[in-house]
Design a protein around this motif. Sequence first.
Motif, PDB file in Angstrom:
ATOM      1  N   PRO A 106       0.849  -1.196   0.000  1.00 49.97           N
ATOM      2  CA  PRO A 106       0.000   0.000   0.000  1.00 49.97           C
ATOM      3  C   PRO A 106       0.886   1.249   0.000  1.00 49.97           C
ATOM      4  O   PRO A 106       2.105   1.149   0.180  1.00 49.97           O
ATOM      5  CB  PRO A 106      -0.785  -0.114   1.311  1.00 49.97           C
ATOM      6  N   ARG A 107       0.296   2.416  -0.224  1.00 46.45           N
ATOM      7  CA  ARG A 107       1.065   3.665  -0.227  1.00 46.45           C
ATOM      8  C   ARG A 107       0.419   4.648   0.735  1.00 46.45           C
ATOM      9  O   ARG A 107      -0.797   4.614   0.936  1.00 46.45           O
ATOM     10  CB  ARG A 107       1.063   4.298  -1.626  1.00 46.45           C
TER      11      ARG A 107
ATOM     12  N   THR B  90      -3.604   8.771   5.622  1.00 47.38           N
ATOM     13  CA  THR B  90      -4.405   8.187   4.537  1.00 47.38           C
ATOM     14  C   THR B  90      -3.556   7.133   3.843  1.00 47.38           C
ATOM     15  O   THR B  90      -2.448   7.426   3.387  1.00 47.38           O
ATOM     16  CB  THR B  90      -4.826   9.268   3.517  1.00 47.38           C
ATOM     17  N   ILE B  91      -4.059   5.914   3.809  1.00 48.18           N
ATOM     18  CA  ILE B  91      -3.304   4.814   3.181  1.00 48.18           C
ATOM     19  C   ILE B  91      -4.074   4.363   1.945  1.00 48.18           C
ATOM     20  O   ILE B  91      -5.302   4.162   2.000  1.00 48.18           O
ATOM     21  CB  ILE B  91      -3.112   3.619   4.153  1.00 48.18           C
ATOM     22  N   LEU B  92      -3.357   4.237   0.814  1.00 48.53           N
ATOM     23  CA  LEU B  92      -4.000   3.876  -0.448  1.00 48.53           C
ATOM     24  C   LEU B  92      -3.680   2.427  -0.792  1.00 48.53           C
ATOM     25  O   LEU B  92      -2.528   2.002  -0.681  1.00 48.53           O
ATOM     26  CB  LEU B  92      -3.490   4.782  -1.565  1.00 48.53           C
TER      27      LEU B  92
ATOM     28  N   PRO C  33      -5.476  -4.345  13.184  1.00 48.63           N
ATOM     29  CA  PRO C  33      -6.667  -3.630  12.731  1.00 48.63           C
ATOM     30  C   PRO C  33      -6.687  -3.442  11.205  1.00 48.63           C
ATOM     31  O   PRO C  33      -5.640  -3.193  10.603  1.00 48.63           O
ATOM     32  CB  PRO C  33      -6.556  -2.268  13.423  1.00 48.63           C
ATOM     33  N   VAL C  34      -7.879  -3.585  10.624  1.00 49.00           N
ATOM     34  CA  VAL C  34      -8.056  -3.359   9.190  1.00 49.00           C
ATOM     35  C   VAL C  34      -8.213  -1.857   8.960  1.00 49.00           C
ATOM     36  O   VAL C  34      -8.949  -1.186   9.694  1.00 49.00           O
ATOM     37  CB  VAL C  34      -9.314  -4.099   8.674  1.00 49.00           C
ATOM     38  N   TYR C  35      -7.514  -1.338   7.977  1.00 50.98           N
ATOM     39  CA  TYR C  35      -7.645   0.080   7.625  1.00 50.98           C
ATOM     40  C   TYR C  35      -8.956   0.268   6.855  1.00 50.98           C
ATOM     41  O   TYR C  35      -9.176  -0.372   5.830  1.00 50.98           O
ATOM     42  CB  TYR C  35      -6.453   0.508   6.761  1.00 50.98           C
ATOM     43  N   THR C  36      -9.818   1.127   7.380  1.00 49.99           N
ATOM     44  CA  THR C  36     -11.113   1.334   6.709  1.00 49.99           C
ATOM     45  C   THR C  36     -11.248   2.749   6.148  1.00 49.99           C
ATOM     46  O   THR C  36     -12.189   3.029   5.413  1.00 49.99           O
ATOM     47  CB  THR C  36     -12.289   1.071   7.683  1.00 49.99           C
ATOM     48  N   GLY C  37     -10.326   3.628   6.506  1.00 53.44           N
ATOM     49  CA  GLY C  37     -10.387   4.998   5.999  1.00 53.44           C
ATOM     50  C   GLY C  37      -9.423   5.876   6.768  1.00 53.44           C
ATOM     51  O   GLY C  37      -8.806   5.441   7.753  1.00 53.44           O
TER      52      GLY C  37
END
Length: 397
Positions: A315-316, A337-339, A362-366
């Motif tokens: 991810p970036r 912010t992770i893309l 944890p899952v990144y959701t936003g």
Amino acid sequence: MKQIFVVIICCGLLSCSQQKQFPKGIEHVVVIGLDGLSSTGFHAATKPCMDSLMHQGAYNYKVRCILPSVSTPNWNAMLCGAGPEITGAVNNSWKAQDFSFPYPVMSQSHSFPNIFRIIREQKPDAELGAIYQWNGFHNLLEDELLNMSKTYPTQLETAQKSAEYILDKKPNFLFIQLDDIDHEGHSAGHMSSKYVDFIEETDGHVKLIVDAIRKAGIADKTLIIIVSDHGGIFHGHGGNTYDELTTPIIFAGKGVKNNYLIKQQIYKYDLAADVVFALGLKAPQVWVGRPTRPAYQGFDEPDNLWQDLDVLPSPRYASENYTSPFSGTFGDEATVTILPPEGTKGEIRYTTDESVPNRTSPVYTGPFTVNTTTVVNAKMFNESGESVKVTATYIKQ
Ligand SMILES: [Zn+2]
């Protein structure tokens, strides 16, 4: 009678194995090299010409670069079938015939044998050309082996002159190098909208070349290979991230499978072996590269593929002006912010306690905010594999 029968069977077996030794009927190979095109950028761009070549051809998104991930070591590995530890091309100031580095073998003209030399030796009358926008590409060539070796200042002109040369001379081997994608990666930033736009514009220039192959009447005996030397990250390349090290490849044309994702691992130095294999010529033993046989009809994937976990693109972190976020400072609070990587399904998991994310993190959701100095680690996961971790440090001032 029995002896004759045995002889006939032997000849039959021999001709059968010879038939399978090389793809049949390829008389022309055109390599289109797109400088600085990462697999990530390739996935993000709209590119009708390259997409249609992919759908009619065989492709792979995980071609691995030579280190360092800069132009000369990688273009030269493609031409020489071997990496810098063998050819000495360790940086962009290297030149063929320099002979400051002890190659394992050497031609009379003080060079390591490249594609052009091997074709010239085995097909003395072949029409061989190189047309390149980056004039540093000329350092890799020995002009006496080529019928055409020219550089042009713009990408459009380089593509147009390549098209004219194809129509005029129908070369048996032509290597074209287009440079604009790399320029935009350096100036606007890799994966910026301008970078992606230039991949789209470059697709139009690739189309000029593909159309010329059709107009020249040689499409039914031509192999087209689209390659890149390296990818990039932020405003540069030369490092060891996934986006710098991983590029796409497309094989299209005579004898190639349709819409086929190649499973065999491909390295930059395989290209030289690909070209001579396609033309039915013999590669020198000193080359390291192996031809991508599974790209062709009638050739299977190797039976010793080693596939355990997939290494996914990373991810970036979104960053202003595509600069490195690794030591960003902030006042009251910072937004992280992770893309996700383009073209890869899965989930991003992250940590803020400096541990390496795993499948229970944890899952990144936003986007989320931090208000103290924080190290964020993130990784991409799916059923088939995971990425390496990427780190960003947000420092409270
Ligand atoms: Zn480059």
